[in-house]
Scaffold this motif. Structure first.
Motif, short mmCIF file in Angstrom:
data_model
loop_
_atom_site.label_atom_id
_atom_site.label_comp_id
_atom_site.label_asym_id
_atom_site.label_seq_id
_atom_site.Cartn_x
_atom_site.Cartn_y
_atom_site.Cartn_z
N ASP A 45 16.66 0.86 0.01
CA ASP A 45 17.44 -0.29 1.25
C ASP A 45 17.07 -1.25 1.69
OD1 ASP A 45 20.56 -0.91 1.00
OD2 ASP A 45 20.56 -0.03 2.40
N LYS A 46 15.17 -0.95 2.16
CA LYS A 46 14.29 -2.30 2.59
C LYS A 46 13.90 -3.25 1.83
CE LYS A 46 13.42 1.21 5.94
NZ LYS A 46 12.49 2.26 6.74
N GLY A 47 14.25 -2.89 0.47
CA GLY A 47 13.62 -4.00 -0.61
C GLY A 47 12.52 -3.18 -1.20
N VAL A 48 12.33 -3.25 -2.18
CA VAL A 48 11.07 -3.46 -3.70
C VAL A 48 10.58 -4.62 -4.41
CG1 VAL A 48 10.99 -1.89 -5.83
CG2 VAL A 48 12.70 -1.03 -3.80
N SER A 49 9.25 -4.57 -4.45
CA SER A 49 8.39 -5.81 -5.50
C SER A 49 8.61 -5.65 -6.52
CB SER A 49 7.40 -5.76 -4.83
OG SER A 49 7.75 -6.54 -3.37
N LEU A 50 9.19 -6.21 -7.41
CA LEU A 50 9.24 -6.54 -8.61
C LEU A 50 7.91 -7.31 -9.55
CD1 LEU A 50 10.49 -5.94 -11.28
CD2 LEU A 50 11.07 -8.37 -10.97
N LEU A 51 6.18 -5.88 -9.57
CA LEU A 51 5.42 -7.04 -9.87
C LEU A 51 5.54 -7.16 -11.36
CD1 LEU A 51 2.88 -4.50 -8.35
CD2 LEU A 51 4.26 -6.92 -7.39
N LEU A 52 5.04 -8.65 -11.74
CA LEU A 52 4.87 -8.34 -13.53
C LEU A 52 3.54 -8.85 -13.84
CD1 LEU A 52 7.64 -11.35 -14.32
CD2 LEU A 52 7.41 -8.66 -14.19
N ILE A 53 2.52 -8.05 -14.05
CA ILE A 53 0.95 -8.40 -14.90
C ILE A 53 1.34 -9.29 -16.13
CG2 ILE A 53 -1.19 -6.79 -15.34
CD1 ILE A 53 0.58 -6.68 -12.65
N ASN A 54 0.86 -10.29 -15.50
CA ASN A 54 0.75 -11.19 -17.19
C ASN A 54 -0.44 -11.70 -17.85
OD1 ASN A 54 3.12 -11.66 -16.10
ND2 ASN A 54 2.41 -12.70 -14.39
N THR A 55 -1.45 -11.04 -18.12
CA THR A 55 -3.11 -10.94 -18.36
C THR A 55 -3.95 -9.57 -17.71
OG1 THR A 55 -4.13 -11.86 -16.17
CG2 THR A 55 -3.45 -13.20 -17.52
N GLU A 56 -4.89 -9.68 -18.37
CA GLU A 56 -5.74 -8.29 -18.46
C GLU A 56 -6.16 -8.53 -16.68
OE1 GLU A 56 -6.81 -5.55 -19.70
OE2 GLU A 56 -4.89 -6.08 -20.82
N LYS A 57 -6.93 -9.68 -16.12
CA LYS A 57 -7.06 -10.13 -15.13
C LYS A 57 -5.97 -9.31 -14.21
CE LYS A 57 -8.91 -12.92 -11.46
NZ LYS A 57 -9.45 -14.34 -11.07
N GLY A 58 -5.24 -9.73 -14.10
CA GLY A 58 -4.01 -8.97 -13.21
C GLY A 58 -3.88 -7.12 -13.26
N ASN A 59 -4.01 -6.84 -14.44
CA ASN A 59 -3.94 -5.86 -14.73
C ASN A 59 -5.02 -4.79 -14.00
OD1 ASN A 59 -2.60 -2.89 -15.96
ND2 ASN A 59 -4.86 -3.17 -17.07
N THR A 60 -6.54 -5.50 -14.16
CA THR A 60 -7.37 -5.29 -12.92
C THR A 60 -7.15 -5.04 -11.49
OG1 THR A 60 -9.09 -5.73 -15.21
CG2 THR A 60 -10.17 -5.27 -12.81
N LEU A 61 -6.83 -6.39 -11.09
CA LEU A 61 -6.14 -6.58 -10.09
C LEU A 61 -5.36 -4.95 -10.27
CD1 LEU A 61 -5.57 -10.19 -9.27
CD2 LEU A 61 -7.28 -8.89 -8.79
N LEU A 62 -4.63 -4.96 -10.43
CA LEU A 62 -3.52 -3.69 -9.96
C LEU A 62 -4.00 -2.55 -9.77
CD1 LEU A 62 -0.60 -2.66 -9.72
CD2 LEU A 62 0.19 -2.85 -11.79
N GLU A 63 -5.24 -1.92 -10.82
CA GLU A 63 -6.13 -0.66 -11.01
C GLU A 63 -6.61 -0.26 -10.00
OE1 GLU A 63 -5.88 1.08 -13.03
OE2 GLU A 63 -4.11 0.26 -14.21
N ASN A 64 -6.98 -1.61 -9.39
CA ASN A 64 -7.82 -1.81 -8.07
C ASN A 64 -7.17 -1.20 -6.78
OD1 ASN A 64 -9.93 -2.47 -9.07
ND2 ASN A 64 -9.78 -4.39 -9.01
N VAL A 65 -6.29 -1.49 -6.66
CA VAL A 65 -5.54 -1.14 -5.43
C VAL A 65 -4.26 -0.39 -6.08
CG1 VAL A 65 -5.27 -3.23 -4.25
CG2 VAL A 65 -3.39 -2.88 -5.55
#
Length: 137
Positions: free
Chosen positions: A61-81
């Motif tokens: 009830d404080k807010g949730v973010s939706l992440l769309l991973i659109n590329t392999e680079k995006g996937n790598t960035l997400l994996e890193n964090v």
């Protein structure tokens, strides 16, 4: 500046009411060229409206973010964090109905022009000049 702090909920804040009603957005928001299922960015970040219906177990009830991973680079960035985040997979087809602005521009409010012509002529905080027409909101 004067030490006062303003605190209000989005349901009661005049600015947020106008924003969420699509009244005070930039003209380009109504014809955004970047709204589609094929995003050009590596990652798309959005508010996850409807999380309470789709994944109620993570709704705080404080807010949730939706992440769309659109590329392999995006996937790598997400994996890193990802070890610093709380993540849950979701079915994007279930999310779109509650988050239509991800794939299509917002619609102009019928009273947008009236609002833009008059918001500075009344007590914006109380929306006095708009209270006469409750259907405005």
């Amino acid at each position: 500046e004067n030490g006062n702090v303003y605190c209000n909920t989005f349901r009661n804040d005049p600015y947020m009411k106008a924003f969420l009603a699509n009244m005070d957005l930039r003209e380009s928001c109504y014809d955004c060229k970047f709204k589609s299922t094929k995003h050009k960015s590596d990652i798309t970040v959005a508010d996850y409206w409807g999380i309470d219906r789709i994944l109620p177990e993570i709704d705080d009830d404080k807010g949730v973010s939706l992440l769309l991973i659109n590329t392999e680079k995006g996937n790598t960035l997400l994996e890193n964090v990802k070890n610093k985040l709380t993540l849950a997979k979701t079915d994007i087809e279930k999310a779109f109905p509650y988050n239509p602005c991800i794939i299509k521009p917002v619609l102009k409010h019928n009273f947008r022009q009236y609002f833009l012509r008059n918001y500075n002529k009344c007590d914006f905080e109380k929306f006095g000049c708009f209270q006469e027409n409750p259907s405005f909101w």
